[in-house]
Design an enzyme around this catalytic site. Structure first.
Site, short mmCIF file in Angstrom:
data_model
loop_
_atom_site.label_atom_id
_atom_site.label_comp_id
_atom_site.label_asym_id
_atom_site.label_seq_id
_atom_site.Cartn_x
_atom_site.Cartn_y
_atom_site.Cartn_z
CG ASP A 140 12.71 3.46 3.10
OD1 ASP A 140 13.15 3.32 4.24
OD2 ASP A 140 11.58 3.93 2.84
N GLY B 60 4.29 3.27 5.03
CA GLY B 60 5.49 3.07 5.85
C GLY B 60 6.22 1.79 5.50
CG LEU B 61 4.44 -1.48 5.00
CD1 LEU B 61 3.30 -2.42 4.63
CD2 LEU B 61 5.26 -2.10 6.15
N GLY B 62 7.73 1.23 2.51
CA GLY B 62 8.73 1.43 1.47
C GLY B 62 8.20 1.30 0.05
CB SER B 63 4.89 1.88 -1.56
OG SER B 63 4.67 3.20 -1.13
CB SER B 64 8.37 5.96 -2.49
OG SER B 64 7.21 6.38 -1.90
CB ALA B 65 12.26 2.55 -1.24
N PRO C 242 0.84 -1.21 0.00
CG PRO C 242 -0.56 -1.47 1.85
CD PRO C 242 0.65 -2.04 1.19
N GLY D 72 2.14 5.01 0.86
CA GLY D 72 2.04 5.83 2.08
C GLY D 72 1.81 5.00 3.32
O1 PMV Z 1 7.67 5.59 5.43
P1 PMV Z 1 8.78 5.13 4.57
O2 PMV Z 1 8.62 3.72 4.09
O3 PMV Z 1 9.05 6.09 3.45
O4 PMV Z 1 10.13 5.11 5.50
C1 PMV Z 1 10.75 6.32 5.88
C2 PMV Z 1 11.93 6.09 6.80
C3 PMV Z 1 12.51 7.41 7.37
O5 PMV Z 1 13.58 7.06 8.25
C4 PMV Z 1 11.47 8.17 8.16
C5 PMV Z 1 13.05 8.32 6.27
C6 PMV Z 1 14.32 7.84 5.61
O6 PMV Z 1 14.61 8.31 4.49
O7 PMV Z 1 15.08 7.06 6.21
#
Ligand code: PMV
Length: 316
Positions: free
Chosen positions: A134, A87-92, A83, A85
């Site tokens: 990420d 927090g599981l690194g979808s953009s990365a 999903p 946004g």
């Molecule tokens: O929410 P995510 O999957 O984009 O993870 C961000 C992790 C952070 O430490 C908040 C930012 C980063 O670039 O390390």
């Protein structure tokens, strides 16, 4: 761009310890998870994303990657079970997959280090600030530690930006079960990273919290290396409290963390927070899933340590 059709994919990740503080050069530990972003690219006329024009506002990572490379003719089809946004690194994962695909199509180096470096630069530009945790995890897969003590992992590359430097290492991680609880609230990473930066610059107390997260992350890495789930879980729960003080948790995340604790070694938000997801380390995943569902979250059990980004030509 000339060439055949290329398919690529890259995994999402969960951050076990160290998000936010890692942006300031502190250590962090992340695991690639069995949720992937997939894309297929082929030569086209203009840029088409899933059959429509590309909106730079809605897809800043794709726009940044293609703009910097001056790609103006490409058909992109995407599919993902991470999903956005969350927090599981979808953009990365999106960045690592698309960069792998474009590099292969252009006959460039598409090894994981080249992909990780370009994906990091992409995230940095889009978010305004970023660490490589990420993007390196998505490119490399498995378990990835940043700035871990010497001898704990195998260093794979070093990335520097401004005053920060991150040594990225492959780290062996024992079998552990994590449950993810998604709040259903999408939260962009950039504004949360900026919020922490402002807090840190205006307040000595915030710097101390960031240092404390760094210290407990090092302690957590040692706990992982001796397979001490009890200790690791306790550190995760403490990390969640410190992240809450930094202002990146929210009521929904706190509710899911609290609900999981009865059946877990520990639980915390993962990624940038502000919504998104939490994780629980547990031997009773079904019970944790039920507790998360009862509080309105979307639970799923993840398999960790999966392979990183990969790309290949197809005949279609
Ligand atoms: O929410 P995510 O999957 O984009 O993870 C961000 C992790 C952070 O430490 C908040 C930012 C980063 O670039 O390390």
């Amino acid at each position: 761009m000339k060439g055949k059709c290329v398919r690529a994919s890259a995994p999402g990740k969960l951050i076990v310890l160290g998000e936010h503080s890692v942006v300031f050069g502190k250590p962090a530990l992340a695991l690639a998870i069995d949720r992937r972003f997939r894309c297929e690219i082929s030569p086209g006329s203009g840029i088409l994303l899933n059959g429509t024009g590309l909106s730079p506002r809605l897809h800043p990572h794709i726009d940044t990657i293609l703009r910097k490379r001056e790609v103006s003719d490409l058909n992109i089809i995407t599919d993902s079970n991470i999903p956005s946004g969350s927090g599981l690194g979808s953009s990365a994962a999106l960045s690592a997959a698309l960069i792998s695909a474009v590099r292969l199509m252009r006959g460039e180096d598409c090894g994981e280090e080249a992909v990780a470096r370009e994906a990091f630069e992409t995230e940095y530009e889009v978010q305004g600030r970023a660490s490589p945790i990420d993007t390196s995890t998505s490119a490399h897969g498995g378990g990835v530690a940043v700035n871990c003590p010497e001898g704990m992992g195998k260093p794979i590359w070093n990335i520097s930006k401004g005053e920060n430097s991150w040594t990225v290492s492959d780290i062996p991680v024992p079998e552990m079960t994590f449950v993810v609880g998604y709040t259903g609230i999408k939260a962009a990473t950039g504004p949360l990273v900026e919020k922490v930066r402002k807090y840190k610059e205006s307040n000595r107390f915030a710097s101390d919290i960031i240092d404390e997260i760094g210290d407990l992350t090092l302690e957590g890495m040692a706990a992982v290396s001796r397979d001490d789930k009890e200790h690791l879980g306790g550190l995760m729960t403490r990390d969640h409290k410190l992240l809450s003080i930094l202002g990146v948790s929210c009521r929904e995340l706190n509710r899911l963390v609290d609900a999981s604790l009865e059946y877990s070694y520990g639980a915390k938000l993962t990624g940038s927070g502000g919504g998104g997801s939490m994780i629980a380390l547990t031997d009773e995943p079904e019970k944790v899933c039920k507790a998360i569902s009862l509080r309105g979250g979307e639970p799923f059990i993840v398999r960790t340590g999966v392979p990183g980004s990969a790309a290949g030509f197809t005949n279609s």
